[in-house]
Motif scaffolding. Structure first.
Motif, mmCIF file in Angstrom:
data_model
loop_
_atom_site.group_PDB
_atom_site.id
_atom_site.type_symbol
_atom_site.label_atom_id
_atom_site.label_comp_id
_atom_site.label_asym_id
_atom_site.label_seq_id
_atom_site.Cartn_x
_atom_site.Cartn_y
_atom_site.Cartn_z
ATOM 1 N N UNK A 1 0.881 -0.999 -0.270
ATOM 2 C CA UNK A 1 -0.043 -0.383 -0.206
ATOM 3 C C UNK A 1 0.637 1.121 0.314
ATOM 4 N N UNK A 2 0.275 2.532 -0.772
ATOM 5 C CA UNK A 2 1.202 3.821 -0.563
ATOM 6 C C UNK A 2 0.196 4.624 -0.035
ATOM 7 N N UNK A 3 0.156 4.684 1.297
ATOM 8 C CA UNK A 3 -0.425 6.297 1.440
ATOM 9 C C UNK A 3 0.408 7.651 1.496
ATOM 10 N N UNK A 4 -0.187 8.318 1.649
ATOM 11 C CA UNK A 4 0.064 10.002 1.215
ATOM 12 C C UNK A 4 -0.399 10.813 2.247
ATOM 13 N N UNK A 5 0.226 11.674 2.061
ATOM 14 C CA UNK A 5 -0.083 12.961 3.192
ATOM 15 C C UNK A 5 0.046 14.190 2.515
ATOM 16 N N UNK A 6 -1.107 15.096 2.482
ATOM 17 C CA UNK A 6 -1.307 16.447 1.941
ATOM 18 C C UNK A 6 -1.113 17.629 3.200
ATOM 19 N N UNK A 7 -0.247 18.875 3.118
ATOM 20 C CA UNK A 7 -0.068 19.961 4.316
ATOM 21 C C UNK A 7 -1.056 20.738 2.715
ATOM 22 N N UNK A 8 -1.752 21.425 4.130
ATOM 23 C CA UNK A 8 -2.433 22.260 3.485
ATOM 24 C C UNK A 8 -2.879 23.832 4.115
ATOM 25 N N UNK A 9 -2.685 25.456 4.035
ATOM 26 C CA UNK A 9 -2.964 26.565 4.331
ATOM 27 C C UNK A 9 -1.829 27.209 4.620
ATOM 28 N N UNK A 10 -1.631 28.388 5.536
ATOM 29 C CA UNK A 10 -1.073 29.276 5.598
ATOM 30 C C UNK A 10 0.798 28.148 5.842
ATOM 31 N N UNK A 11 1.374 28.232 4.870
ATOM 32 C CA UNK A 11 2.438 27.269 5.051
ATOM 33 C C UNK A 11 3.835 28.066 4.924
ATOM 34 N N UNK A 12 4.860 28.188 5.686
ATOM 35 C CA UNK A 12 5.798 29.133 5.285
ATOM 36 C C UNK A 12 6.809 27.940 4.829
ATOM 37 N N UNK A 13 6.727 26.922 5.476
ATOM 38 C CA UNK A 13 7.576 25.821 5.321
ATOM 39 C C UNK A 13 7.705 25.054 5.915
ATOM 40 N N UNK A 14 8.325 23.664 5.982
ATOM 41 C CA UNK A 14 7.386 22.405 6.678
ATOM 42 C C UNK A 14 9.147 21.527 7.186
ATOM 43 N N UNK A 15 9.384 21.492 8.082
ATOM 44 C CA UNK A 15 10.788 20.583 8.535
ATOM 45 C C UNK A 15 10.457 19.347 8.736
ATOM 46 N N UNK A 16 10.859 18.524 9.807
ATOM 47 C CA UNK A 16 10.550 16.796 9.824
ATOM 48 C C UNK A 16 8.674 17.105 9.296
ATOM 49 N N UNK A 17 8.830 15.548 8.440
ATOM 50 C CA UNK A 17 7.603 14.648 8.596
ATOM 51 C C UNK A 17 7.615 13.618 9.207
ATOM 52 N N UNK A 18 6.280 13.088 9.295
ATOM 53 C CA UNK A 18 6.911 10.866 9.425
ATOM 54 C C UNK A 18 4.807 11.445 9.913
ATOM 55 N N UNK A 19 5.450 9.837 9.703
ATOM 56 C CA UNK A 19 4.491 8.786 9.874
ATOM 57 C C UNK A 19 4.408 7.909 11.409
ATOM 58 N N UNK A 20 3.396 7.466 11.803
ATOM 59 C CA UNK A 20 3.351 6.961 12.952
ATOM 60 C C UNK A 20 2.018 5.763 13.101
ATOM 61 N N UNK A 21 1.655 4.924 14.052
ATOM 62 C CA UNK A 21 0.624 3.579 13.401
ATOM 63 C C UNK A 21 0.740 3.904 15.413
ATOM 64 N N UNK A 22 -1.620 3.078 15.438
ATOM 65 C CA UNK A 22 -1.341 3.057 16.229
ATOM 66 C C UNK A 22 -2.525 1.935 16.466
ATOM 67 N N UNK A 23 -1.732 0.719 17.063
ATOM 68 C CA UNK A 23 -2.494 -0.510 17.200
ATOM 69 C C UNK A 23 -3.986 -0.356 17.817
ATOM 70 N N UNK A 24 -4.905 -0.824 17.376
ATOM 71 C CA UNK A 24 -5.967 -1.082 18.869
ATOM 72 C C UNK A 24 -5.552 -2.403 19.684
#
Length: 121
Positions: A18-41
């Motif tokens: 699978x391929x997950x995507x995550x898009x940021x939007x809004x009043x953004x000047x820049x983005x530093x570190x991006x990450x994925x977390x998960x939480x199992x039941x």
């Protein structure tokens, strides 16, 4: 207002991808570190992978060699390519980003709403 919107979750058989995507939007000047977390039941949220704005990546041991994090800075988007999926990868996956928002400029620790991944035959 800054938003992170994830997509790409679903049901997949063991060994699949699978391929997950995550898009940021809004009043953004820049983005530093991006990450994925998960939480199992029934479990705590755990870090899966990180990527800096220069492309340096880090992975949790349990996904090394199977998952790949990447980002497109022009699109303010982070991706998680998940291969050789296992039933234990079943979880809700969350996108996280350290965003320079504003004006006035401030650092926002932003989270997506989560996308569910189920690995089952």
């Amino acid at each position: 207002q800054v938003q992170l919107v994830e997509s790409g979750g679903g049901l997949v058989q063991p060994g699949g991808s699978l391929r997950l995507s995550c898009a940021a939007s809004g009043n953004i000047f820049g983005i530093n570190t991006m990450a994925w977390y998960r939480q199992a039941p029934g479990k705590q949220r755990e870090l899966v992978a990180t990527i800096t704005n220069s492309g340096t990546t880090n992975y949790a041991d349990f996904v090394k060699g199977r998952f790949t994090i990447s980002r497109d800075n022009h699109k303010s988007t982070v991706y998680l390519q998940m291969d050789s999926l296992k039933p234990e990868d079943t979880a809700v996956y969350y996108c996280n980003a350290k965003i320079l928002a504003g004006p006035p400029v401030y650092v926002l620790n932003s989270w997506g709403q989560g996308t569910r991944v189920t690995v089952s035959s």
